[in-house]
Each structure stands twice: as structure tokens, then as C-alpha cells.
Design a protein around this motif. Structure first.
Motif, PDB file in Angstrom:
ATOM      1  N   TYR A  74      -1.912  -2.459 -11.263  1.00 42.77           N
ATOM      2  CA  TYR A  74      -2.100  -2.921  -9.885  1.00 42.77           C
ATOM      3  C   TYR A  74      -0.939  -2.414  -9.045  1.00 42.77           C
ATOM      4  O   TYR A  74       0.227  -2.630  -9.376  1.00 42.77           O
ATOM      5  N   LEU A  75      -1.266  -1.704  -7.958  1.00 43.10           N
ATOM      6  CA  LEU A  75      -0.251  -1.127  -7.074  1.00 43.10           C
ATOM      7  C   LEU A  75      -0.334  -1.828  -5.718  1.00 43.10           C
ATOM      8  O   LEU A  75      -1.217  -1.532  -4.911  1.00 43.10           O
ATOM      9  N   PRO A  76       0.560  -2.772  -5.440  1.00 41.86           N
ATOM     10  CA  PRO A  76       0.460  -3.545  -4.192  1.00 41.86           C
ATOM     11  C   PRO A  76       0.606  -2.702  -2.934  1.00 41.86           C
ATOM     12  O   PRO A  76       0.092  -3.077  -1.877  1.00 41.86           O
ATOM     13  N   TYR A  77       1.301  -1.554  -3.036  1.00 46.83           N
ATOM     14  CA  TYR A  77       1.489  -0.682  -1.870  1.00 46.83           C
ATOM     15  C   TYR A  77       0.870   0.700  -2.093  1.00 46.83           C
ATOM     16  O   TYR A  77       1.292   1.684  -1.485  1.00 46.83           O
ATOM     17  N   GLY A  78      -0.112   0.771  -2.958  1.00 46.22           N
ATOM     18  CA  GLY A  78      -0.770   2.038  -3.209  1.00 46.22           C
ATOM     19  C   GLY A  78       0.145   3.024  -3.911  1.00 46.22           C
ATOM     20  O   GLY A  78       1.164   2.654  -4.496  1.00 46.22           O
ATOM     21  N   ALA A  86       4.887   2.396   4.477  1.00 44.32           N
ATOM     22  CA  ALA A  86       4.601   1.226   3.642  1.00 44.32           C
ATOM     23  C   ALA A  86       3.593   0.296   4.307  1.00 44.32           C
ATOM     24  O   ALA A  86       2.713  -0.258   3.641  1.00 44.32           O
ATOM     25  N   TYR A  87       3.689   0.125   5.640  1.00 46.44           N
ATOM     26  CA  TYR A  87       2.788  -0.809   6.317  1.00 46.44           C
ATOM     27  C   TYR A  87       1.360  -0.271   6.406  1.00 46.44           C
ATOM     28  O   TYR A  87       0.419  -1.018   6.665  1.00 46.44           O
ATOM     29  N   GLN A  88       1.190   1.050   6.213  1.00 47.23           N
ATOM     30  CA  GLN A  88      -0.144   1.650   6.264  1.00 47.23           C
ATOM     31  C   GLN A  88      -0.840   1.647   4.906  1.00 47.23           C
ATOM     32  O   GLN A  88      -2.046   1.849   4.830  1.00 47.23           O
ATOM     33  N   LYS A  89      -0.091   1.420   3.871  1.00 46.87           N
ATOM     34  CA  LYS A  89      -0.656   1.515   2.525  1.00 46.87           C
ATOM     35  C   LYS A  89      -1.428   0.256   2.155  1.00 46.87           C
ATOM     36  O   LYS A  89      -1.056  -0.855   2.534  1.00 46.87           O
ATOM     37  N   LYS A  90      -2.495   0.467   1.390  1.00 49.12           N
ATOM     38  CA  LYS A  90      -3.317  -0.640   0.925  1.00 49.12           C
ATOM     39  C   LYS A  90      -3.162  -0.782  -0.588  1.00 49.12           C
ATOM     40  O   LYS A  90      -2.906   0.195  -1.291  1.00 49.12           O
ATOM     41  N   PRO A  91      -3.331  -1.989  -1.093  1.00 56.26           N
ATOM     42  CA  PRO A  91      -3.254  -2.180  -2.552  1.00 56.26           C
ATOM     43  C   PRO A  91      -4.285  -1.318  -3.275  1.00 56.26           C
ATOM     44  O   PRO A  91      -5.356  -1.021  -2.744  1.00 56.26           O
ATOM     45  N   LEU A  92      -3.944  -0.942  -4.483  1.00 55.34           N
ATOM     46  CA  LEU A  92      -4.790  -0.051  -5.272  1.00 55.34           C
ATOM     47  C   LEU A  92      -4.810  -0.542  -6.716  1.00 55.34           C
ATOM     48  O   LEU A  92      -3.809  -1.062  -7.222  1.00 55.34           O
ATOM     49  N   VAL A  93      -5.939  -0.373  -7.354  1.00 52.39           N
ATOM     50  CA  VAL A  93      -6.096  -0.752  -8.758  1.00 52.39           C
ATOM     51  C   VAL A  93      -6.519   0.477  -9.551  1.00 52.39           C
ATOM     52  O   VAL A  93      -7.430   1.194  -9.139  1.00 52.39           O
ATOM     53  N   GLN A  94      -5.844   0.730 -10.657  1.00 55.04           N
ATOM     54  CA  GLN A  94      -6.297   1.755 -11.597  1.00 55.04           C
ATOM     55  C   GLN A  94      -6.980   1.053 -12.757  1.00 55.04           C
ATOM     56  O   GLN A  94      -6.465   0.068 -13.292  1.00 55.04           O
ATOM     57  N   GLY A 111      -6.206 -10.142  -0.308  1.00 55.49           N
ATOM     58  CA  GLY A 111      -5.625 -11.339  -0.907  1.00 55.49           C
ATOM     59  C   GLY A 111      -5.886 -11.506  -2.386  1.00 55.49           C
ATOM     60  O   GLY A 111      -5.436 -12.484  -2.988  1.00 55.49           O
ATOM     61  N   VAL A 112      -6.601 -10.566  -3.005  1.00 57.00           N
ATOM     62  CA  VAL A 112      -6.924 -10.667  -4.433  1.00 57.00           C
ATOM     63  C   VAL A 112      -6.008  -9.743  -5.230  1.00 57.00           C
ATOM     64  O   VAL A 112      -5.847  -8.570  -4.887  1.00 57.00           O
ATOM     65  N   VAL A 113      -5.405 -10.279  -6.283  1.00 54.74           N
ATOM     66  CA  VAL A 113      -4.547  -9.490  -7.169  1.00 54.74           C
ATOM     67  C   VAL A 113      -5.149  -9.549  -8.573  1.00 54.74           C
ATOM     68  O   VAL A 113      -4.926 -10.517  -9.309  1.00 54.74           O
ATOM     69  N   PRO A 114      -5.931  -8.543  -8.970  1.00 56.93           N
ATOM     70  CA  PRO A 114      -6.536  -8.557 -10.308  1.00 56.93           C
ATOM     71  C   PRO A 114      -5.468  -8.495 -11.400  1.00 56.93           C
ATOM     72  O   PRO A 114      -4.489  -7.762 -11.285  1.00 56.93           O
ATOM     73  N   GLU A 115      -5.659  -9.263 -12.434  1.00 60.18           N
ATOM     74  CA  GLU A 115      -4.703  -9.285 -13.535  1.00 60.18           C
ATOM     75  C   GLU A 115      -4.868  -8.045 -14.408  1.00 60.18           C
ATOM     76  O   GLU A 115      -5.988  -7.598 -14.677  1.00 60.18           O
TER      77      GLU A 115
END
Length: 253
Positions: A74-78, A86-94, A111-115
Motif C-alpha cells: 500500500y502506497l499512501p502517496y503513490g 505530494a499533494y497531487q498524488k493518490k494512494p496506490l495498491v499493488q 479513506g480506505v487502507v487495504p491491509e
């Protein structure tokens, strides 16, 4: 009555050309359509009205789509290499799919942070954690954290899909006259391969535990499968793929 002969030489009865009424115009004087068909609907248009159009969907491909993935990182700042502030980046999940082991990047819902190591739904309909799939990626695109998690998650997936991979041991067959699918599994040589083939002739394997009991030299069949999957993910040009789909390569210009 005069009997004329047609061009084929067969006689026919009827009025002679002298007796048949004339239209009063020669062939050259008859109106021409200019080489075009008379106005009206074409054959294609008439067929289109009779037959419904195909939706163009390939059912086999749609069945192969990933519906569940396992979170690798999980990458909170992409990504840090995309050049955005940094303020333009969106969270990313691999993540990695558990059907064809497709590596991909996903955008989670606000608001969702996958485990990490959790299994999440990405199929059609309502999704709790994932907003949309961003893109497919290759092994070289994985973060350091995703690389570290991959072996553990692959083994977890193979254990979770036990029925599927036990079936592989039952159904594996020859690829060529000298190469068997079981040959491609890490740590399985010819002697062990023939032990598996001879043992399954007595009856299908029922579980990983059944394989271990009947083939004592094959101590951890799930780990053998997961190692093979990892090999296929790491090598874009591997010749034989047992469990994964080939990566998408850019089209030549």
C-alpha cells in the motif's frame, strides 16, 4: 404456328419474334441505371434487420478476468517516480490476482487502507475497498515491499486454492515427447515425476496431505507450485507457462 429455336438449340412453342409485341425502343434507347443497383436496401442491411447484432464479448476472456486480488503493498502517496507533487498524488495498491496471478496497480476508495496480505474483491458490482483498477504491471514494477511479500502471498494463494492445484497434479500431461508438465516444477526430476504418475494411476490425489502421504519425497507440494508461479512472474520470456498469463508488451511501432 411457327416454332423457333432458342440459343441452346432446343425448340420452344410460342410467338415468334415477329409476332411478339415490341416496346418500340431499341436496347440502346432503354434507360440505364448507370451501372448501379436500383435504389433500395442492400443485402447487408436486410440481413442486419433479420439477425441480431453480436455484443462482441468474448465469454472465455471474461471468465479469466481477476475478481479477487491479494494486496502486496500500500502506497499512501503513490509512486515516488511519477514526478507529481505530494499533494497531487493518490494512494496506490499493488496486488496480485488469485486466478491468473496478474500483477496490477489499484486505486483504493477514499479513506480506505487495504491491509497487506488481505484478499479484496475487484470484480463487477459493489466493491468495499477498491475504487478501480489502474493498470497491469510487470514484476520489475513491484516495490521493494511488494517483492518481499510476494513469496508468502503466493504460498497463501496456492493453499487457499488447494482443489485447483491438487487437480493439476492429477491432470498434468506431456508437453512434448521429452518434456512433461511435472518436469517444469522446481525440484521435481524424472524419478519423482514417474513416482507421481505411477501413484495417481492408483487413484486421484485428494489433497496436499494425500500427496505428501503417498509421495513422501514431495514434502510440500504447495511450496513447489508457488515457486513455479514466482519463476513465471519473474521471467517475461519464459517458454512454458503453467499458471500465469504472459505480460502485455508494447506494440511495435
Amino acid at each position: 404456328m411457327k416454332v423457333d429455336k432458342s440459343q441452346s438449340g432446343r425448340p420452344y412453342t410460342g410467338r415468334s419474334s415477329a409476332e411478339r409485341p415490341s416496346s418500340g425502343r431499341s436496347f440502346a434507347e432503354r434507360p440505364s441505371s448507370g451501372g448501379r443497383r436500383p435504389a433500395g436496401k442492400s443485402q447487408f442491411e436486410r440481413q442486419s434487420e433479420r439477425a441480431p447484432r453480436s455484443s462482441g464479448k468474448n465469454m472465455e476472456n471474461s471468465q479469466d478476468r481477476e475478481e479477487y486480488v491479494w494486496v502486496l503493498d500500500y502506497l499512501p502517496y503513490g509512486k515516488t517516480v511519477d514526478g507529481k507533487s505530494a499533494y497531487q498524488k493518490k494512494p496506490l495498491v499493488q496486488a496480485i490476482g488469485d486466478k491468473k496471478f496478474t500483477l496490477m496497480e489499484l486505486v483504493p476508495k477514499n479513506g480506505v487502507v487495504p491491509e497487506i496480505q488481505s484478499r479484496v474483491y475487484i470484480g463487477p458490482g459493489d466493491r468495499n475497498e477498491i475504487d478501480h483498477v489502474k493498470q497491469r504491471i510487470g514484476y520489475s514494477d513491484l516495490t521493494t515491499g511488494a517483492n518481499l511479500e510476494l513469496p508468502f502471498i503466493l504460498e497463501a494463494v496456492v493453499k487457499h486454492k488447494e482443489e485447483r492445484f491438487v487437480k493439476f497434479f492429477n491432470d498434468a500431461h506431456s508437453i512434448t515427447t521429452r518434456l512433461h508438465m511435472l518436469d517444469l516444477l522446481p525440484g521435481i526430476g524424472k524419478k519423482l515425476m514417474w513416482s507421481i504418475i505411477d501413484e495417481r494411476k492408483k487413484g486421484d490425489f485428494k489433497s496436499y496431505q494425500d500427496i505428501r502421504e503417498r509421495i513422501p519425497s514431495l514434502r510440500d507440494p504447495a511450496k513447489v507450485i508457488s515457486h513455479r508461479i514466482e519463476e513465471e512472474l519473474k521471467d517475461d520470456f519464459i517458454k512454458y507457462r503453467l499458471f500465469t498469463t504472459p505480460p502485455r508488451r508494447p506494440r511495435p511501432e
